[in-house]
Scaffold this motif. Sequence first.
Motif, PDB file in Angstrom:
ATOM      1  N   GLU A 134       2.281   1.904  -3.489  1.00 37.72           N
ATOM      2  CA  GLU A 134       1.335   2.546  -4.400  1.00 37.72           C
ATOM      3  C   GLU A 134       1.271   4.045  -4.138  1.00 37.72           C
ATOM      4  O   GLU A 134       1.215   4.855  -5.068  1.00 37.72           O
ATOM      5  N   GLU A 156       0.828  -1.202   0.000  1.00 41.16           N
ATOM      6  CA  GLU A 156       0.000   0.000   0.000  1.00 41.16           C
ATOM      7  C   GLU A 156       0.864   1.255   0.000  1.00 41.16           C
ATOM      8  O   GLU A 156       0.566   2.241  -0.689  1.00 41.16           O
ATOM      9  N   THR A 158       4.461   5.630  -5.481  1.00 46.86           N
ATOM     10  CA  THR A 158       4.423   5.721  -6.944  1.00 46.86           C
ATOM     11  C   THR A 158       3.571   6.887  -7.401  1.00 46.86           C
ATOM     12  O   THR A 158       3.944   7.630  -8.324  1.00 46.86           O
TER      13      THR A 158
END
Length: 792
Positions: free
Chosen positions: A237, A234, A240
């Motif tokens: 993400e 998590e 990113t």
Amino acid sequence: MAGEVKKNKVVPLAAEACRWRCDPQKLGFSSTEEVTADERILGQDEAVEALEFGLRNRFKGDNIFVRGLSGYGRMSLINETINQIAPNNLEVPDYLYVHNFEESDKPNLISLPPGLGKEFRNAMDDFSDFAQSELPAYLSSDVVQSKRKELIESTQRKLQELGQPLDQRLRDAGLTLVPMQVGHNVVPMILPVINGNPVTFEEIQKQRLEGRLSEEEFQHLTRRIGGFEKELAELGEQITAVQIKQEQDLRQLFADEARHYVVNRINAVKSRFDFPEVEEYLEQVLNDLINQRLLNDAGDFSRLYRVNLVSTHVVGERPPVVSVTNPTLLNLVGSIDTEFVSGAGFSRTDHLMIKPGALLQANGGFLVVDAREIISEPGAWSILLRTLKTGMFELTQLDPFGVLFSHRLKPEPIPVDIKVILVGDPETHYILDQYEPRFATQFKILADFSDTFGRDDEGFRTYANMLARLAKRDDLNHFRSDAVAMLIEHGARICAQKNRLTSKLGRIADIAREASFLSREKNRTLVEADDVVLSINKGRQRGDLPSRRFRRLITEGSVRIETSGSKIGQINGLAVTSAGPQIYGFPMRVTATVGPGNAGMINIERESELSGAIHTKGFMILSGLLRHVLRLDHPMAFSASIAFEQSYGGIDGDSASVAEFCALLSALTGLPLRQDLAVTSAVDQKGNILPVGSVTEKVEGFFDVCNNRASEGSTGVVIPCGNSEELMLRMDVVDAIVEERFKVYCVETIQQAVELFTGMEFGDLDDPAEGSVLHIARSKAHDFWLSARKKD
């Protein structure tokens, strides 16, 4: 009259009637140094008027065909006429090709008011240099880099904030979160902490293998790390997303900085060239530069923003006058260059490689083309007519098989307004008018230049003007008045028409150049009359080898020509041959035979297929003339044949008609004909003598043969009276006439010709006296008829 007839007796022409002389005193100057060279076309008022009308209007289809103008400086004369006549109200836009950012193979066209094209090209050259060098330097400056650094640091802080909660729990579990560089991205990884330091998985495996870390401890460590995998995913993400946002923000930073820095330059260009086409193009340039070239590291992209000025003019300047001496398709249309990319195996081209041809260079002005040259060039004539019809100039790459160019450009067509002046001879005009249906719709104006003009003061001024220009242009000696007079006389000789001079000044110019050369060899500063005479004679000598060979064969007896005495059924006719522009006359022996029969007259030349159409017609006229003269009350019961002896080539023309008739009449009557005379004349069915061509050369040809053989007594030539006033005999022939060694007779009827050759009275057509030629002829014809009846 040039030839005087007294009591039906023909007397020779006086010497002064055999050559017209130009008086140097009447020219009004002592040399051409005193003549002010005039670049106008002189002596052709009607043709110049038609040319002027065609040049002054711009009506569609009113292009001009200049017919007949030939020789020295014709293109320069036309150009000068255009410059004198054409209006100075040129308002043709400047045209530029620019890169098409949507379809790169279709360059766009921008039109600007006259004179602005160069300024816009220079402005875009400056902008291209700015975009390629100055803009990247600004984006690398401390101002932009500090903003970039600040953005990157802000992202790092966000990443730390995101990872802080997980990092605390990991520490409590003896683990830590370490950022690892993977490619261009940073990926967080969970590592165990041993002795206060994070240990990589490679190190853990090594300790395990060395026994420093038990299997149980290893498994326990793995389970601890696995417990945080979901949270780590998590977090990855989220990281990113932050990194993508950073990339976007960096791009936007560069775009905003570049746009802010570039827009001032773009606006400066827009303010100078406030036209919708330019504004639209500059917006495309700005967007392409910001969104494509800078962000994608496109290398050298400066060519994209440079413009190609293919046509430019200045307000109020004279219209362009373009003379094309080699009107190939490439020279007319232009080309699109290419360059092969070494090692890549393909060619490259762009809008900057478009090179316009003469059709675009002449836009708003005049295109002067040689008609015969352009119709002989593949594709050139069609593209000219298509451009005139559509008013659009279209340029494509000349690759009909599609093998040379992998990338073909299709530039946007350019509107053009061109006035075309075709220059050609009458034959070319006839071919186009008869066989090219598009010609009449596009070339509606004919400027018809005569091949002669008057033998008057205006004509003399034309010659003097041409020689003055020639001396100046070709750095020749100037011409004394007697030399000009001699060249005018030669112009009369070339023309061979009563009271006319040739307008083919190219031949006169050739003689004048050689005369100047000869005068300088004599260390003269001016060309004199004897230099001109020598130039003319040398020109003749260079081409008269066949004539000299023919005279030698006559002297040796290989070719049989009689120049003294009398012969039955034999006469000297005259013919000509040519070598380039030079014409040479020579005698031909014409013979006739007559005998009983009903075959009529046989033309041996026609039977052997050596007779041309005009000669055949002339021979058939003899049959009508014979019936008109003999006026028999019964059919002609004799056969006759006529031949040109020792002639093995084709024969054409009707100038031997009188010779053939006299030979035929001599053969019929048995009356001998004088061999010291030669004749050149045509005749009609009523016995009227008609003019023929090249009379001067034919007279000289017979004179040369007689002179070469040193014939005893007087010799001479019989010509039509209609040709007598065009005689321009050489001075040596005139001298022989003065000394009565040679004579020239002119005749108006066949009766006079027969009397000259037989020395007998011809006889009245209605009631010929006994012993006259006609009485004897009718008697012989009647005898043949009686003989034929007896046989029947």
